[in-house]
Design a protein around this motif. Structure first.
Motif, PDB file in Angstrom:
ATOM      1  N   SER A  18       0.840  -1.206   0.000  1.00 11.09           N
ATOM      2  CA  SER A  18       0.000   0.000   0.000  1.00 11.09           C
ATOM      3  C   SER A  18       0.873   1.253   0.000  1.00 11.09           C
ATOM      4  CB  SER A  18      -0.916   0.003   1.227  1.00 11.09           C
ATOM      5  OG  SER A  18      -1.873  -1.022   1.160  1.00 11.09           O
ATOM      6  N   HIS A  19       1.933   1.232   0.784  1.00  2.90           N
ATOM      7  CA  HIS A  19       2.865   2.361   0.828  1.00  2.90           C
ATOM      8  C   HIS A  19       3.545   2.546  -0.529  1.00  2.90           C
ATOM      9  CE1 HIS A  19       7.048   3.930   1.941  1.00  2.90           C
ATOM     10  NE2 HIS A  19       6.242   4.950   2.145  1.00  2.90           N
ATOM     11  N   LEU A  20       3.949   1.441  -1.164  1.00  3.72           N
ATOM     12  CA  LEU A  20       4.637   1.536  -2.453  1.00  3.72           C
ATOM     13  C   LEU A  20       3.734   2.118  -3.531  1.00  3.72           C
ATOM     14  CD1 LEU A  20       6.586  -1.865  -2.543  1.00  3.72           C
ATOM     15  CD2 LEU A  20       7.530   0.428  -2.160  1.00  3.72           C
ATOM     16  N   ILE A  21       2.495   1.652  -3.623  1.00  2.00           N
ATOM     17  CA  ILE A  21       1.627   2.158  -4.691  1.00  2.00           C
ATOM     18  C   ILE A  21       1.230   3.605  -4.426  1.00  2.00           C
ATOM     19  CG2 ILE A  21      -0.617   1.417  -3.770  1.00  2.00           C
ATOM     20  CD1 ILE A  21      -1.321   0.614  -6.697  1.00  2.00           C
ATOM     21  N   THR A  22       1.155   3.991  -3.153  1.00  2.00           N
ATOM     22  CA  THR A  22       0.867   5.387  -2.827  1.00  2.00           C
ATOM     23  C   THR A  22       2.010   6.281  -3.295  1.00  2.00           C
ATOM     24  OG1 THR A  22      -0.459   4.715  -0.919  1.00  2.00           O
ATOM     25  CG2 THR A  22       0.293   6.986  -0.967  1.00  2.00           C
ATOM     26  N   GLN A  23       3.255   5.847  -3.077  1.00  2.00           N
ATOM     27  CA  GLN A  23       4.407   6.604  -3.564  1.00  2.00           C
ATOM     28  C   GLN A  23       4.402   6.720  -5.086  1.00  2.00           C
ATOM     29  OE1 GLN A  23       7.638   4.298  -1.696  1.00  2.00           O
ATOM     30  NE2 GLN A  23       8.207   6.151  -0.582  1.00  2.00           N
ATOM     31  N   MET A  24       4.026   5.628  -5.769  1.00  2.58           N
ATOM     32  CA  MET A  24       4.015   5.637  -7.229  1.00  2.58           C
ATOM     33  C   MET A  24       2.919   6.547  -7.778  1.00  2.58           C
ATOM     34  SD  MET A  24       4.544   1.567  -7.999  1.00  2.58           S
ATOM     35  CE  MET A  24       5.855   0.626  -7.220  1.00  2.58           C
ATOM     36  N   ARG A  25       1.745   6.498  -7.156  1.00  2.00           N
ATOM     37  CA  ARG A  25       0.610   7.282  -7.656  1.00  2.00           C
ATOM     38  C   ARG A  25       0.729   8.761  -7.288  1.00  2.00           C
ATOM     39  NH1 ARG A  25      -2.320  10.284  -9.300  1.00  2.00           N
ATOM     40  NH2 ARG A  25      -4.547  10.169  -9.795  1.00  2.00           N
ATOM     41  N   PHE A  26       1.259   9.048  -6.101  1.00  2.00           N
ATOM     42  CA  PHE A  26       1.351  10.429  -5.636  1.00  2.00           C
ATOM     43  C   PHE A  26       2.767  10.745  -5.148  1.00  2.00           C
ATOM     44  CE2 PHE A  26      -3.198   9.454  -5.035  1.00  2.00           C
ATOM     45  CZ  PHE A  26      -3.771  10.507  -5.726  1.00  2.00           C
ATOM     46  N   PRO A  27       3.747  10.767  -6.043  1.00  2.00           N
ATOM     47  CA  PRO A  27       5.122  11.058  -5.616  1.00  2.00           C
ATOM     48  C   PRO A  27       5.213  12.463  -5.020  1.00  2.00           C
ATOM     49  CG  PRO A  27       4.939  11.131  -8.014  1.00  2.00           C
ATOM     50  CD  PRO A  27       3.647  10.572  -7.512  1.00  2.00           C
ATOM     51  N   GLY A  28       5.864  12.543  -3.868  1.00  2.01           N
ATOM     52  CA  GLY A  28       6.079  13.837  -3.250  1.00  2.01           C
ATOM     53  C   GLY A  28       4.958  14.340  -2.363  1.00  2.01           C
ATOM     54  N   VAL A  29       3.811  13.664  -2.369  1.00  3.21           N
ATOM     55  CA  VAL A  29       2.683  14.087  -1.526  1.00  3.21           C
ATOM     56  C   VAL A  29       2.877  13.532  -0.113  1.00  3.21           C
ATOM     57  CG1 VAL A  29       0.178  13.934  -1.188  1.00  3.21           C
ATOM     58  CG2 VAL A  29       1.110  14.259  -3.485  1.00  3.21           C
ATOM     59  N   ALA A  30       2.537  14.344   0.896  1.00  2.00           N
ATOM     60  CA  ALA A  30       2.670  13.912   2.289  1.00  2.00           C
ATOM     61  C   ALA A  30       1.794  12.695   2.547  1.00  2.00           C
ATOM     62  CB  ALA A  30       2.275  15.050   3.229  1.00  2.00           C
ATOM     63  N   MET A  31       2.353  11.715   3.271  1.00  2.00           N
ATOM     64  CA  MET A  31       1.626  10.481   3.562  1.00  2.00           C
ATOM     65  C   MET A  31       1.405  10.331   5.052  1.00  2.00           C
ATOM     66  SD  MET A  31       2.861   7.382   1.100  1.00  2.00           S
ATOM     67  CE  MET A  31       4.587   7.811   1.035  1.00  2.00           C
ATOM     68  N   SER A  32       0.275   9.745   5.401  1.00  2.00           N
ATOM     69  CA  SER A  32      -0.009   9.356   6.777  1.00  2.00           C
ATOM     70  C   SER A  32      -0.167   7.846   6.786  1.00  2.00           C
ATOM     71  CB  SER A  32      -1.290  10.034   7.282  1.00  2.00           C
ATOM     72  OG  SER A  32      -1.603   9.606   8.590  1.00  2.00           O
ATOM     73  N   LEU A  33       0.803   7.133   7.362  1.00  2.53           N
ATOM     74  CA  LEU A  33       0.772   5.673   7.395  1.00  2.53           C
ATOM     75  C   LEU A  33      -0.076   5.219   8.567  1.00  2.53           C
ATOM     76  CD1 LEU A  33       4.523   4.879   6.633  1.00  2.53           C
ATOM     77  CD2 LEU A  33       2.601   4.953   5.037  1.00  2.53           C
ATOM     78  N   ARG A  34      -1.108   4.418   8.287  1.00  2.00           N
ATOM     79  CA  ARG A  34      -2.061   4.006   9.309  1.00  2.00           C
ATOM     80  C   ARG A  34      -1.898   2.520   9.607  1.00  2.00           C
ATOM     81  NH1 ARG A  34      -2.695   8.697  11.089  1.00  2.00           N
ATOM     82  NH2 ARG A  34      -4.373   7.845  12.397  1.00  2.00           N
ATOM     83  N   GLU A  35      -2.393   2.094  10.770  1.00  4.18           N
ATOM     84  CA  GLU A  35      -2.176   0.725  11.219  1.00  4.18           C
ATOM     85  C   GLU A  35      -3.173  -0.276  10.646  1.00  4.18           C
ATOM     86  OE1 GLU A  35      -2.030   0.631  15.444  1.00  4.18           O
ATOM     87  OE2 GLU A  35      -0.146   1.759  15.564  1.00  4.18           O
ATOM     88  N   SER A  36      -4.309   0.190  10.131  1.00  3.67           N
ATOM     89  CA  SER A  36      -5.332  -0.728   9.618  1.00  3.67           C
ATOM     90  C   SER A  36      -6.151  -0.024   8.554  1.00  3.67           C
ATOM     91  CB  SER A  36      -6.251  -1.208  10.749  1.00  3.67           C
ATOM     92  OG  SER A  36      -7.041  -0.128  11.233  1.00  3.67           O
ATOM     93  N   VAL A  37      -6.920  -0.821   7.798  1.00  4.45           N
ATOM     94  CA  VAL A  37      -7.833  -0.252   6.804  1.00  4.45           C
ATOM     95  C   VAL A  37      -8.841   0.663   7.489  1.00  4.45           C
ATOM     96  CG1 VAL A  37      -9.734  -0.830   5.234  1.00  4.45           C
ATOM     97  CG2 VAL A  37      -7.571  -2.083   5.090  1.00  4.45           C
ATOM     98  N   GLY A  38      -9.395   0.204   8.616  1.00  5.07           N
ATOM     99  CA  GLY A  38     -10.360   1.022   9.343  1.00  5.07           C
ATOM    100  C   GLY A  38      -9.769   2.346   9.776  1.00  5.07           C
ATOM    101  N   ASP A  39      -8.484   2.342  10.134  1.00  5.39           N
ATOM    102  CA  ASP A  39      -7.814   3.564  10.565  1.00  5.39           C
ATOM    103  C   ASP A  39      -7.678   4.548   9.409  1.00  5.39           C
ATOM    104  OD1 ASP A  39      -6.640   5.196  12.434  1.00  5.39           O
ATOM    105  OD2 ASP A  39      -4.643   4.282  12.278  1.00  5.39           O
TER     106      ASP A  39
END
Length: 278
Positions: A18-39
């Protein structure tokens, strides 16, 4: 194309798919890594300008039920904005000067790599971890341990790629939804629609719902039933169809199903053409 959101929430930890595809789709955008889908969903509820990326289906493991449950929840205001596809290429990570005595990974990569592991490491103990990132951490800290996961985790955890790709001849696809508060106006450029459906409690209800779709030549891409909390033997259906209500055939079919007693709520109209490779 719409401007990128201020923040993207996704399922962590760092190094997860999930982290990898987020980097690929939105390079340079701030990310918030969450512990679960519900989170991820909960984060978006309190951060309306943010968007999130959550897995919906893996070709080996099937539906991600946590995502389906949050989509069909009638209290959720979130919409699907885009579908993303990741062609998952798995690597065996470890130290070439050590005999591999244990292999660590998440359950889904183990399922995909089962035949390969039986052929190449039949004596190695399999240790299931919460994520491929946790597996790499364990492999880095444990003598004789290797991990199955994205090859990008090798450098991150001081390991080397021992084999890549594992079982590469077998397609291993994970699909994700980009979700948020914004909603697309249905148009023919969007080729998917997500629907939450409740049907009358009578014989043949699902068949009666599906018949107008078939008669109007509408392809159904996903179908999953989920129990309604507090109502035994009652179900909501998550259904994804090809097309949107901008298409007269789709509108006609859905009007027919509503007239027959179906309750239908759209959770997004979106495109599904973005593909990436790990």
């Amino acid at each position: 194309m719409n401007p990128p959101p201020s923040t993207i929430a996704c399922l962590g930890p760092e190094g997860s798919f999930s982290h990898l595809i987020t980097q690929m789709r939105f390079p340079g955008v701030a990310m918030s890594l969450r512990e679960s889908v519900g989170d991820v969903f909960d984060f978006l509820l309190t951060n309306p300008s943010a968007q999130g990326i959550v897995p919906i289906e893996n070709s080996s493991g099937g539906f991600i039920i946590d995502t389906v449950d949050r989509l069909v929840d009638p209290r959720s205001p979130l919409q699907i904005i885009e579908e993303l596809t990741l062609d998952v290429k798995l690597a065996l990570l470890g130290r070439p000067d050590e005999e591999v005595t244990s292999v660590h990974s998440h359950a889904i990569p183990f399922y995909h790599c089962d035949d390969w592991l039986r052929a190449h490491y039949p004596q190695a103990r399999r240790v299931r971890e919460a994520s491929t990132t946790k597996a790499a951490e364990k492999a880095a800290a444990t003598p004789g341990a290797a991990a199955i996961g994205p090859r990008q985790n090798a450098e991150r955890y001081g390991l080397q790629v021992l084999h890549f790709p594992i079982a590469g001849e077998v397609p291993n696809i994970t699909q994700f939804y980009l979700i948020g508060h914004s909603e697309h106006t249905p148009s023919l450029e969007h080729n998917r629609t997500g629907l939450v459906v409740e049907l009358p409690d009578r014989p043949g209800s699902l068949c009666r719902f599906l018949t107008p779709l078939s008669e109007n030549d509408i392809n159904m891409k996903r179908l999953e039933s989920r129990p309604i909390r507090g109502q035994p033997n009652k179900y909501r259906f998550y259904i994804e169809i090809q097309g949107t209500v901008a298409d007269d055939r789709v509108q006609k079919a859905l009007d027919q199903t509503r007239a027959d007693g179906a309750t239908i709520r759209s959770v997004g109209t979106y495109s599904a053409g973005s593909r990436f490779e790990s």
